[in-house]
Design a protein around this motif. Structure first.
Motif, short mmCIF file in Angstrom:
data_model
loop_
_atom_site.label_atom_id
_atom_site.label_comp_id
_atom_site.label_asym_id
_atom_site.label_seq_id
_atom_site.Cartn_x
_atom_site.Cartn_y
_atom_site.Cartn_z
N GLY A 162 7.35 3.09 2.87
CA GLY A 162 7.18 3.00 4.32
C GLY A 162 5.89 2.32 4.70
O GLY A 162 5.18 1.75 3.87
N GLU A 163 5.58 2.37 5.99
CA GLU A 163 4.36 1.75 6.49
C GLU A 163 3.14 2.37 5.83
O GLU A 163 3.08 3.58 5.62
CB GLU A 163 4.26 1.94 8.01
N PRO A 164 2.14 1.54 5.48
CA PRO A 164 0.93 2.11 4.88
C PRO A 164 0.13 2.90 5.91
O PRO A 164 0.37 2.82 7.12
CB PRO A 164 0.16 0.86 4.43
N TYR A 165 -0.83 3.66 5.40
CA TYR A 165 -1.73 4.43 6.25
C TYR A 165 -2.40 3.53 7.28
O TYR A 165 -2.64 2.35 7.03
CB TYR A 165 -2.79 5.10 5.36
N ASP A 166 -2.71 4.09 8.44
CA ASP A 166 -3.17 3.31 9.59
C ASP A 166 -4.27 2.30 9.25
O ASP A 166 -4.21 1.14 9.65
CB ASP A 166 -3.67 4.24 10.70
N THR A 167 -5.31 2.74 8.53
CA THR A 167 -6.45 1.84 8.29
C THR A 167 -6.09 0.68 7.37
O THR A 167 -6.75 -0.36 7.40
CB THR A 167 -7.64 2.62 7.68
N LEU A 168 -5.04 0.84 6.54
CA LEU A 168 -4.64 -0.26 5.66
C LEU A 168 -3.89 -1.36 6.40
O LEU A 168 -3.76 -2.47 5.88
CB LEU A 168 -3.76 0.27 4.52
N ARG A 169 -3.41 -1.07 7.60
CA ARG A 169 -2.66 -2.09 8.33
C ARG A 169 -3.55 -3.26 8.72
O ARG A 169 -3.09 -4.40 8.81
CB ARG A 169 -1.99 -1.45 9.55
N LYS A 170 -4.83 -3.00 8.93
CA LYS A 170 -5.76 -4.10 9.21
C LYS A 170 -6.05 -4.91 7.95
O LYS A 170 -6.33 -6.10 8.01
CB LYS A 170 -7.07 -3.55 9.78
N VAL A 171 -6.00 -4.25 6.79
CA VAL A 171 -6.18 -4.96 5.52
C VAL A 171 -5.01 -5.91 5.31
O VAL A 171 -5.19 -7.06 4.89
CB VAL A 171 -6.29 -3.96 4.35
N GLY A 193 -0.07 10.58 4.63
CA GLY A 193 -0.77 9.87 5.70
C GLY A 193 -0.53 10.59 7.02
O GLY A 193 -0.56 11.82 7.10
N TYR A 194 -0.24 9.83 8.07
CA TYR A 194 0.08 10.43 9.37
C TYR A 194 1.59 10.43 9.60
O TYR A 194 2.06 10.12 10.69
CB TYR A 194 -0.62 9.65 10.49
N GLU A 195 2.34 10.74 8.56
CA GLU A 195 3.78 10.77 8.67
C GLU A 195 4.29 12.19 8.41
O GLU A 195 3.73 12.93 7.61
CB GLU A 195 4.44 9.81 7.67
N TRP A 196 5.38 12.55 9.09
CA TRP A 196 6.00 13.85 8.89
C TRP A 196 7.00 13.72 7.75
O TRP A 196 8.20 13.60 7.93
CB TRP A 196 6.67 14.31 10.18
N ARG A 197 6.47 13.68 6.55
CA ARG A 197 7.31 13.58 5.35
C ARG A 197 6.62 14.31 4.23
O ARG A 197 5.43 14.65 4.30
CB ARG A 197 7.52 12.12 4.94
N SER A 198 7.35 14.56 3.17
CA SER A 198 6.76 15.16 1.98
C SER A 198 5.96 14.11 1.23
O SER A 198 6.35 12.94 1.16
CB SER A 198 7.85 15.73 1.07
#
Length: 434
Positions: free
Chosen positions: A120-129, A181-186
Motif C-alpha cells: 500500500g501507500e508508504p508512510y506519510d513522510t516517505l511520500r515526499k521522498v 503507519g497511519y493505516e487501520w490494518r495489521s
C-alpha cells in the motif's frame, strides 16, 4: 475536601483497579510470550557482542574524518549479526527513520528504475521522498525514478496478482512497510514477510526486496533479513537504540546493497570508511544491549492498553490477544474530541514536558494536521512513550513505546480518567464479568 468528593475518589480508584486487574488477567498469556521473546533476543545480542569481542576501548570517541574508528567498525559487525545480515551501517548521522530509508532507497535505485510498494501507500513522510516528476526537491521522481503503490486486499494481505501485473523491466525494488503507519490494518509478522519474499521472488527474482523495519525490531525472535529480505532500515531513536541512542539510524542487508547505501550517506568511493562518532558509540552499544528488554516493556504496555480500551468498548488494532510484530497500538475513537483528549492525557503522564498541552498542527511531511504527545528524554524518541494521530476520519490514535510498563499503565489510567470525567465514555459498551 467534601465527603462526597472523597467517596468519588474512592469509587474511581476501585473502578480503575477492577478495570486494570481484568486487563492484566486477560493478557497474562501474552505477557509471558513477550517475556520469552525478550529473553531470546537479549541472548542474541549478547552472543553478537561476545563474537566480536566488544571491549571498553570500542566506546572511545572519534573526531574529524573518523578514520579507523574500530568501535564504529565493530558496531556495524554486531548489528549485522543481530539482524541476520551480511553487513550493516550504523550511524548517529542519520537524522530520522525517513532519512535512513531515503538513503537506502537512493543508494540502490538509479534513474530509470522503478520502486514498487507492495504493502500500500508508504508512510506519510516517505511520500515526499517519492515525490513527483520535476518537483525540484531532489525526490526519487525528480531523479527519474518511478514509483507505484499496490493497495492491500480487503483482508490486509498483499495483492500478488496486482503486483505481478504492475511489474515492468524497470522494476528494481519491491518495498515492504512492516508497521501499520497511519493505516487501520495489521502490521506484518515475520512469517507473513517470509511469504511475501517467496512470492515476490517468483514474480521477479532479480529485484531487491527492501523492508522498512521501523517499530518492529525485537518484537519477534527473527528479523526480516533472516527470512530473505535483501535490505532493511530503521531508526536508532526507536527500538534498537534502547532509549539511550540520541540520534541515528541503521541499514542492514546484503553487502553490496549496504555499500551502495553507504556511498549515498557520505560520498561515492568513501562510503562507510569515514564518520566521526563524536562520543555516541557507548550509548549506541548500550542501547542495543538494553533494547530487547525495553521493547518488551513497550509491547506489554500496548497489550495492556488494548485490553483496557477493548473493555471500555473501543475498537483496537491489534487486539490484546493478537500476535505483536511492532510497538504500535491503534485505538479508534470515531470523533476528534476524544482522540485529542486521549493524546493530551498521554502527554500529562510524561516525566518530561507533562505541563505541555499538545494541539493539532500542520507538521512538515504530513498531509493532515497531526497531534503528537511526546514527553521524551530523546526528542522524537518513539521507544519512549508517545502517541500521535492525524486529524482525519476515523480519528485513530497511534500509541507506541514506553521504557517501562508502569509508565504506559499510568498513561492509560490518565486517559481513562480524562475520558470518564468528560463524559466521553458514556454510551460505550463496557464489557463486565457477569
Amino acid at each position: 475536601m467534601k465527603a462526597n468528593e472523597g467517596n468519588d475518589d474512592q469509587l474511581s480508584e476501585l473502578e480503575w483497579r477492577r478495570l486494570a486487574d481484568k486487563a492484566e488477567t486477560l493478557a497474562a498469556g501474552r505477557f509471558a510470550e513477550t517475556d520469552r521473546v525478550a529473553e531470546r533476543n537479549n541472548w542474541k545480542v549478547i552472543r553478537a557482542f561476545r563474537k566480536h569481542k566488544v571491549s571498553d576501548y570500542h566506546f572511545a570517541s572519534s573526531t574529524g574524518y573518523g578514520y579507523n574508528d574500530r568501535g564504529r567498525e565493530v558496531l556495524d559487525l554486531v548489528y549485522a549479526d543481530v539482524f541476520g545480515a551480511e553487513a550493516a551501517l550504523v550511524r548517529p548521522h542519520f537524522a530520522s527513520g525517513t532519512h535512513t530509508i531515503s538513503t537506502a532507497l537512493f543508494g540502490v535505485l538509479r534513474p530509470g528504475d522503478e520502486l514498487l510498494f507492495v504493502t500500500g501507500e508508504p508512510y506519510d513522510t516517505l511520500r515526499k521522498v517519492v515525490g513527483k516528476p520535476g518537483d525540484g526537491i531532489g525526490s526519487l521522481a525528480d531523479w527519474g525514478i518511478g514509483a507505484k503503490s499496490i493497495p492491500l486486499l480487503a483482508d490486509g494481505g498483499v495483492d500478488f496478482e496486482a503486483v505481478a501485473a504492475a511489474v515492468t523491466p524497470r522494476t528494481r525494488v519491491f518495498a515492504i512497510q512492516r508497521s501499520r503507519g497511519y493505516e487501520w490494518r495489521s502490521s506484518f509478522t515475520i512469517d507473513r514477510i517470509a511469504e511475501m519474499v517467496r512470492r515476490l521472488r517468483q514474480i521477479k527474482p532479480d529485484a531487491v526486496i527492501f523492508a522498512d523495519n521501523c517499530y518492529g525490531e525485537f518484537t519477534e525472535e527473527r528479523e526480516p533479513c533472516e527470512v530473505g529480505v535483501d535490505l532493511i532500515a530503521g531508526s536508532l531513536i526507536k527500538n534498537p537504540g534502547g532509549g539511550l541512542a540520541a540520534s541515528g539510524g541503521y541499514i542492514a542487508g546484503k553487502q553490496e546493497l549496504v555499500e551502495q547505501a553507504a556511498f549515498r550517506m557520505t560520498a561515492p568511493g568513501i562510503g562507510a570508511e569515514v564518520g566521526a562518532m563524536l562520543g555516541t558509540t557507548r550509548s549506541i552499544y548500550q542501547g542495543l544491549f538494553l533494547a530487547p528488554l525495553l521493547v518488551s516493556q513497550a509491547v506489554r504496555g500496548s497489550i495492556f492498553a488494548a485490553a483496557v480500551f477493548a473493555e471500555l468498548g473501543f475498537e483496537t488494532k491489534p487486539g490484546w490477544d493478537e500476535p505483536r510484530t511492532d510497538l504500535i497500538q491503534a485505538i479508534a475513537f470515531g470523533s476528534e474530541a476524544p482522540l485529542v483528549a486521549f493524546v493530551q492525557a498521554v502527554q500529562r503522564a510524561a516525566a518530561v514536558d507533562a505541563h505541555v498541552v499538545p494541539e493539532p498542527w500542520d507538521m512538515p511531511g504530513y498531509e493532515h494536521p497531526v497531534i503528537m504527545a511526546a514527553g521524551t528524554f530523546i526528542q522524537g524518541g518513539s521507544l519512549e512513550l508517545s502517541a500521535d494521530a492525524p486529524i482525519r476520519e476515523p480519528y485513530i490514535a497511534y500509541m507506541q513505546g514506553g521504557l517501562t510498563y508502569a509508565h504506559v499503565k499510568l498513561a492509560v489510567r490518565e486517559a481513562w480518567e480524562t475520558l470518564r470525567a468528560r463524559g466521553m465514555l458514556d454510551g460505550m459498551s463496557v464489557r463486565r464479568d457477569q
